[in-house]
Design a protein around this motif. Structure first.
Motif, PDB file in Angstrom:
ATOM      1  N   ASP A 178      59.105 -65.538  64.401  1.00  0.00           N
ATOM      2  CA  ASP A 178      60.375 -66.260  64.331  1.00  0.00           C
ATOM      3  C   ASP A 178      60.119 -67.520  63.515  1.00  0.00           C
ATOM      4  O   ASP A 178      59.434 -68.436  63.985  1.00  0.00           O
ATOM      5  N   PRO A 179      60.669 -67.610  62.299  1.00  0.00           N
ATOM      6  CA  PRO A 179      60.351 -68.745  61.432  1.00  0.00           C
ATOM      7  C   PRO A 179      61.024 -70.046  61.855  1.00  0.00           C
ATOM      8  O   PRO A 179      60.745 -71.090  61.271  1.00  0.00           O
ATOM      9  N   ASP A 180      61.915 -70.008  62.864  1.00  0.00           N
ATOM     10  CA  ASP A 180      62.589 -71.212  63.341  1.00  0.00           C
ATOM     11  C   ASP A 180      63.191 -71.987  62.173  1.00  0.00           C
ATOM     12  O   ASP A 180      62.842 -73.137  61.911  1.00  0.00           O
ATOM     13  N   PHE A 181      64.094 -71.321  61.444  1.00  0.00           N
ATOM     14  CA  PHE A 181      64.706 -71.942  60.271  1.00  0.00           C
ATOM     15  C   PHE A 181      65.375 -73.278  60.606  1.00  0.00           C
ATOM     16  O   PHE A 181      65.369 -74.202  59.803  1.00  0.00           O
ATOM     17  N   GLU A 182      65.992 -73.338  61.808  1.00  0.00           N
ATOM     18  CA  GLU A 182      66.722 -74.561  62.143  1.00  0.00           C
ATOM     19  C   GLU A 182      65.770 -75.749  62.269  1.00  0.00           C
ATOM     20  O   GLU A 182      66.062 -76.853  61.845  1.00  0.00           O
ATOM     21  N   GLY A 183      64.584 -75.500  62.885  1.00  0.00           N
ATOM     22  CA  GLY A 183      63.657 -76.595  63.087  1.00  0.00           C
ATOM     23  C   GLY A 183      62.725 -76.839  61.925  1.00  0.00           C
ATOM     24  O   GLY A 183      62.324 -77.977  61.659  1.00  0.00           O
ATOM     25  N   SER A 184      62.371 -75.764  61.215  1.00  0.00           N
ATOM     26  CA  SER A 184      61.370 -75.877  60.152  1.00  0.00           C
ATOM     27  C   SER A 184      61.959 -75.915  58.760  1.00  0.00           C
ATOM     28  O   SER A 184      61.276 -76.299  57.813  1.00  0.00           O
ATOM     29  N   GLY A 185      63.210 -75.460  58.621  1.00  0.00           N
ATOM     30  CA  GLY A 185      63.824 -75.433  57.295  1.00  0.00           C
ATOM     31  C   GLY A 185      63.045 -74.536  56.347  1.00  0.00           C
ATOM     32  O   GLY A 185      62.498 -73.502  56.734  1.00  0.00           O
ATOM     33  N   LEU A 186      62.993 -74.926  55.082  1.00  0.00           N
ATOM     34  CA  LEU A 186      62.314 -74.118  54.076  1.00  0.00           C
ATOM     35  C   LEU A 186      60.803 -74.091  54.270  1.00  0.00           C
ATOM     36  O   LEU A 186      60.115 -73.249  53.686  1.00  0.00           O
ATOM     37  N   GLN A 187      60.264 -75.004  55.078  1.00  0.00           N
ATOM     38  CA  GLN A 187      58.835 -74.989  55.350  1.00  0.00           C
ATOM     39  C   GLN A 187      58.431 -73.672  56.004  1.00  0.00           C
ATOM     40  O   GLN A 187      57.297 -73.220  55.857  1.00  0.00           O
ATOM     41  N   ALA A 188      59.375 -73.040  56.731  1.00  0.00           N
ATOM     42  CA  ALA A 188      59.075 -71.774  57.387  1.00  0.00           C
ATOM     43  C   ALA A 188      58.647 -70.724  56.371  1.00  0.00           C
ATOM     44  O   ALA A 188      57.742 -69.923  56.634  1.00  0.00           O
ATOM     45  N   LEU A 189      59.270 -70.711  55.202  1.00  0.00           N
ATOM     46  CA  LEU A 189      58.921 -69.727  54.187  1.00  0.00           C
ATOM     47  C   LEU A 189      57.553 -70.025  53.597  1.00  0.00           C
ATOM     48  O   LEU A 189      56.806 -69.118  53.230  1.00  0.00           O
ATOM     49  N   GLY A 190      57.213 -71.317  53.500  1.00  0.00           N
ATOM     50  CA  GLY A 190      55.875 -71.663  53.056  1.00  0.00           C
ATOM     51  C   GLY A 190      54.824 -71.159  54.029  1.00  0.00           C
ATOM     52  O   GLY A 190      53.767 -70.642  53.622  1.00  0.00           O
ATOM     53  N   ASN A 191      55.098 -71.271  55.331  1.00  0.00           N
ATOM     54  CA  ASN A 191      54.182 -70.743  56.339  1.00  0.00           C
ATOM     55  C   ASN A 191      54.062 -69.223  56.226  1.00  0.00           C
ATOM     56  O   ASN A 191      52.982 -68.660  56.409  1.00  0.00           O
ATOM     57  N   LEU A 192      55.195 -68.575  55.930  1.00  0.00           N
ATOM     58  CA  LEU A 192      55.170 -67.122  55.771  1.00  0.00           C
ATOM     59  C   LEU A 192      54.252 -66.715  54.618  1.00  0.00           C
ATOM     60  O   LEU A 192      53.451 -65.783  54.733  1.00  0.00           O
ATOM     61  N   ARG A 193      54.339 -67.413  53.503  1.00  0.00           N
ATOM     62  CA  ARG A 193      53.488 -67.096  52.348  1.00  0.00           C
ATOM     63  C   ARG A 193      52.012 -67.332  52.672  1.00  0.00           C
ATOM     64  O   ARG A 193      51.144 -66.549  52.260  1.00  0.00           O
ATOM     65  N   LYS A 194      51.722 -68.404  53.412  1.00  0.00           N
ATOM     66  CA  LYS A 194      50.325 -68.672  53.775  1.00  0.00           C
ATOM     67  C   LYS A 194      49.777 -67.569  54.679  1.00  0.00           C
ATOM     68  O   LYS A 194      48.640 -67.125  54.522  1.00  0.00           O
ATOM     69  N   ILE A 195      50.580 -67.147  55.643  1.00  0.00           N
ATOM     70  CA  ILE A 195      50.161 -66.056  56.531  1.00  0.00           C
ATOM     71  C   ILE A 195      49.914 -64.784  55.722  1.00  0.00           C
ATOM     72  O   ILE A 195      48.935 -64.066  55.925  1.00  0.00           O
ATOM     73  N   LYS A 196      50.820 -64.516  54.786  1.00  0.00           N
ATOM     74  CA  LYS A 196      50.690 -63.324  53.953  1.00  0.00           C
ATOM     75  C   LYS A 196      49.375 -63.322  53.174  1.00  0.00           C
ATOM     76  O   LYS A 196      48.713 -62.284  53.032  1.00  0.00           O
ATOM     77  N   SER A 197      48.971 -64.498  52.692  1.00  0.00           N
ATOM     78  CA  SER A 197      47.754 -64.584  51.891  1.00  0.00           C
ATOM     79  C   SER A 197      46.495 -64.360  52.718  1.00  0.00           C
ATOM     80  O   SER A 197      45.433 -64.010  52.179  1.00  0.00           O
ATOM     81  N   LEU A 198      46.574 -64.543  54.039  1.00  0.00           N
ATOM     82  CA  LEU A 198      45.412 -64.374  54.906  1.00  0.00           C
ATOM     83  C   LEU A 198      45.291 -62.963  55.468  1.00  0.00           C
ATOM     84  O   LEU A 198      44.286 -62.637  56.098  1.00  0.00           O
ATOM     85  N   LEU A 199      46.300 -62.127  55.244  1.00  0.00           N
ATOM     86  CA  LEU A 199      46.318 -60.779  55.819  1.00  0.00           C
ATOM     87  C   LEU A 199      45.762 -59.756  54.853  1.00  0.00           C
ATOM     88  O   LEU A 199      45.637 -60.000  53.647  1.00  0.00           O
ATOM     89  N   LEU A 200      45.429 -58.592  55.409  1.00  0.00           N
ATOM     90  CA  LEU A 200      45.124 -57.457  54.564  1.00  0.00           C
ATOM     91  C   LEU A 200      46.362 -57.100  53.754  1.00  0.00           C
ATOM     92  O   LEU A 200      47.490 -57.416  54.135  1.00  0.00           O
TER      93      LEU A 200
END
Length: 820
Positions: A178-200
């Motif tokens: 849950d990216p919590d768009f209301e609390g994190s705003g666009l930063q949530a998408l930055g976190n998503l990209r970072k997670i993606k880079s650490l995964l297989l």
């Protein structure tokens, strides 16, 4: 449900129930703060977010009343924002009342009214790890309980940073975030990209969010998410989705290659095995169906020219099996004939490769076909799922989709449309029932509306017994017929109010969505005006004591000018014919057309026959009309080289015409003077109810038609069971089943008797208005081979060359899914 899981769930529910008084105090704090700040945007957003979160959580825990009150407050605020209205005056009073109701519900500490079903423990989930990231600990705990009960191993993180630290040490099978768009705003998408880079590379990431707007979905998908689910989530569906994604990520796809040239088939097999796929080669095409039943392929590659059976015939046979209705098919052929390629593509295949081809091209086409089909099956699963109460689309998303439809391209004269749905005499109905009963009736109304709508139709309710439907791109005639169908379904459905059955007089206003409307608000206003015009027309009709039309009329803002005087209709000036194809899943071309009559009104729009034929009551006028229709229809197909040799016309006749034996002599003369040759080119349709009451006359008509080499089709078959005995004695060529018999499935034994009788007599059976893929497959298995939908097209060369499978897929897949 295992006792341990049940106890855990009850404990979580009790904790949630115990927190409700504190949530009530928080609501009062937000509301008091909002009033003192004079309706600031921040305060309104905080109230809306609280209502949404409470609706989401109460739904997950099964608190029905609380969900309803929170949902009403959230929807009202979003509606006001979407419509650009100020929060003052009546709006303020309404919000205050909704806040009060929600506060009372929070303080009541009611017991759950619903128990969300627990997902079954699945073998595919065992040993699979889910990383769950959700700032809401309450919902995360509940979600964890359900996932663990299904067999998953779950690790929970309340923020993305903690999860990313864990990813340095281990990698899960799937991440639920849950990216919590209301609390994190666009930063949530930055976190998503970072997670993606650490995964297989292929580890799926599924986002869960309360945000329903299209912008959030697109941003999330572009940032690397695999799927986007809207809270509250159906836990059974969530489990199935996670299992599907994990299996898809780890799956070895099975491909069946059918080619009589063993060397070519083996070459293709080696290429695909190199790409990690399991391949079965079939060199005897006639054995393909048996091999497919055993091998269960995910994809089939077909050669075109093979002995005994060609690739197109084999593709049709494969798709006729309900298990392979959505089977992806790729054609490989050395034949470069353009017409052949056109016919192959018309089958609805996923790709066509011309030999020779590069190995990379074959692999890429196969992967793309598998991906597209996975998306399609997911869409089908979502649309056909009815385990919970229907959840209409959030209104903010609905208006966003409406804006997008307004400014989209409209190819080939097709456009999206907005249907305004409500009932006649709504104020009187509200006074009669009272507010509480009216709300209950509205819920039942919405539930049934949700059931009858198709995949390319989105809807939102605006107020009690008022809803809007956004329908996909079609021509105006389709929208007229579809809106009329919705009106009939809703008007004929009995609603239970206080133990009594109530019928609603449902009307629709229809507006085509063109860029000239500019905004969603303008479109809504136009649709509402069309609805009001419909009410005015009804009132005028009742005031004049004019007999009502047999089908509820549907208004379009493009058709508000006066209709021609029915007593003064000039056929060639005011009337036009439309041709509705009756299609087959087996034949390569469309050969049958039902002839429909349309009235051209002052706005040059076409009105269905059901809305005006009942008003033509001058003696001899209907006979004259039927003669005109017959001449025009025969000329239409006789003058076209593509339809002249094969096309069959189905023509409805008025009861007045059936009384005139001279009409059939006239029909014989029309045929003799035309260029049509062969028997059975004209099929005259008799209604089953008329047949029961006029059997001796029908037998004389059948003899007259046989003498002039024409045929009979009984229509609306299945509405009168006693007609079965009569049909045994009558020479028929076609039997057109009532839609009540084919769609409702409320009398399968009667349906079986009709089809069995028809097959025994060599009569072809036609099913109408099939809107569900399961119905299509079931009817085909029972012996039905012809299907009639809502497709209105002229029988011209371009249309005739299109293979009927395009249309079969359209209503097999609920109006042709848009996978973009």
């Amino acid at each position: 449900m295992p006792q341990e899981f049940h106890s855990q769930l009850e404990k979580l529910r009790q904790q949630f129930a115990a927190s409700l008084p504190e949530q009530a105090r928080r609501l009062e704090h937000i509301w008091g703060h909002l009033r003192h700040l004079n309706w600031s945007e921040q305060g309104i957003a905080a109230l809306e977010q609280f209502a949404h979160k409470m609706a989401e959580t109460s739904t997950s825990f099964g608190f029905g009343e609380l969900r309803q009150k929170a949902g009403q407050l959230e929807s009202y605020i979003r509606d006001l924002k979407a419509l650009g209205r100020h929060f003052g005056g009546p709006e303020y009073a309404q919000v205050a009342e909704l806040v009060k109701q929600l506060s009372n519900s929070l303080n009541n500490r009611q017991d759950p009214t619903e128990t969300p079903p627990a997902p079954d423990s699945l073998p595919e989930a065992r040993g699979k790890t889910v990383f769950l990231i959700d700032p809401d600990r309450t919902l995360a705990t509940l979600c964890t309980a359900y996932l663990r009960n299904a067999g998953f191993t779950v690790e929970y993180f309340d923020n993305p940073q903690t999860c990313m630290q864990r990813l340095y040490l281990d990698s899960p099978d799937v991440i639920l975030f849950d990216p919590d768009f209301e609390g994190s705003g666009l930063q949530a998408l930055g976190n998503l990209r970072k997670i993606k880079s650490l995964l297989l590379q292929n580890t799926p990431i599924v986002l869960m969010s309360g945000r329903t707007d299209l912008n959030a979905k697109l941003r999330a998908l572009r940032a690397g998410s695999t799927d986007y689910l809207i809270k509250p989530v159906d836990f059974n569906f969530l489990v199935e989705k996670l299992v599907q994604l994990i299996n898809q990520n780890n799956k070895t796809y099975k491909v069946m290659v059918v080619d009589d040239d063993e060397a070519v088939a083996n070459l293709q097999a080696e290429i695909l095995r190199y790409a990690g796929m399991e391949v079965l080669c079939v060199n005897q095409p006639l054995h393909s169906l048996q091999h497919a039943a055993q091998f269960k392929p995910d994809l089939v590659i077909l050669d075109m020219h093979m002995p005994d059976i060609n690739g197109m015939e084999l593709a049709v046979l494969l798709r006729q099996d309900p298990e392979f209705l959505l089977l992806p098919i790729i054609f490989v052929t050395a034949d470069t004939d353009i017409n052949l390629h056109r016919n192959i593509r018309a089958l609805g295949v996923n790709a066509l490769l011309t030999k020779p081809f590069e190995a990379d091209d074959l692999i890429e086409r196969c992967r793309q076909a598998l991906t597209d089909t996975t998306l399609l099956k997911t869409r089908v699963a979502r649309i056909t799922r009815h385990t919970q109460k229907p959840q209409q689309i959030n209104r903010s998303y609905f208006f966003s989709a409406l804006e997008e439809a307004l400014h989209g391209k409209n190819p080939g004269g097709q456009a999206s449309a907005l249907y305004y749905v409500s009932v006649d005499k709504l104020p009187e109905l509200g006074q009669q029932l009272g507010q509480v009963e009216l709300i209950g009736l509205h819920e039942h109304f919405c539930e049934f509306l949700d059931e009858i709508l198709g995949s390319d139709e989105q809807w939102a309710d605006l107020s009690n017994l008022v809803a809007c439907v956004l329908a996909g791109k079609r021509n105006l005639e389709f929208h007229r017929q579809r809106a009329e169908q919705i009106s009939k379904y809703l008007s004929n459905h009995p609603f239970n109010v206080k133990g009594k059955l109530l019928s609603l007089d449902v009307k629709l206003g229809v507006v085509l969505l063109e860029p000239s409307l500019a905004t969603a608000n303008n479109a809504l206003q136009q649709a509402e005006q069309a609805f009001e015009q419909q009410l005015d027309n009804t009132a005028q009709t009742n005031a004049q004591d004019t007999p009502p039309t047999t089908v509820a009329a549907v208004t379009s803002t493009l058709a508000t000018k006066a209709q021609p005087d029915f007593s003064q209709i000039v056929f060639n000036r005011d009337l036009q014919l439309a041709f509705q194809p009756i299609i087959s899943l087996e034949e390569p071309q469309i050969e049958h057309f039902s002839v429909l009559t349309r009235l051209r009104n002052g706005a040059d729009e076409l009105i269905p026959a059901s809305q005006f034929l009942g008003r033509i009551n001058q003696p001899g006028k209907r006979l004259e009309l039927d003669r005109w229709v017959l001449q025009q229809a025969v000329s239409a197909i006789a003058e076209n080289s593509s339809t002249r040799e094969l096309a069959t016309l189905f023509i409805h006749l008025a009861e007045e015409t059936l009384q005139q034996s001279s009409f059939f002599s006239f029909a014989a003369n029309v045929l003799r003077s035309s260029r049509l040759r062969g028997e059975g080119r004209l099929v005259f349709m008799l209604e089953e109810s008329w047949l029961v009451n006029h059997f001796h006359q029908a037998r004389e008509i059948a003899k007259a038609l046989r003498d002039i080499r024409c045929s009979i089709c009984i229509t609306r078959a299945g509405e009168n069971e006693q007609a079965l005995d009569i049909l045994e004695e009558l020479p028929l060529s076609f039997l057109r089943l009532s839609s009540k018999l084919t769609n409702a499935s409320n009398n399968p034994k009667l349906l079986e008797r009709y089809v069995t009788l028809a097959n025994k007599k060599g009569v072809q059976v036609i099913a109408t208005q099939i809107e569900n893929s399961r119905n299509l497959s079931s009817l085909w298995m029972q012996g039905v081979r012809l299907f009639e939908g809502f497709f209105i097209q002229p029988p011209d060369e371009g249309f005739h060359l299109k293979n009927d499978i395009i249309f079969a897929r359209e209503f097999a897949q609920d109006n042709n899914f848009n996978l973009s």
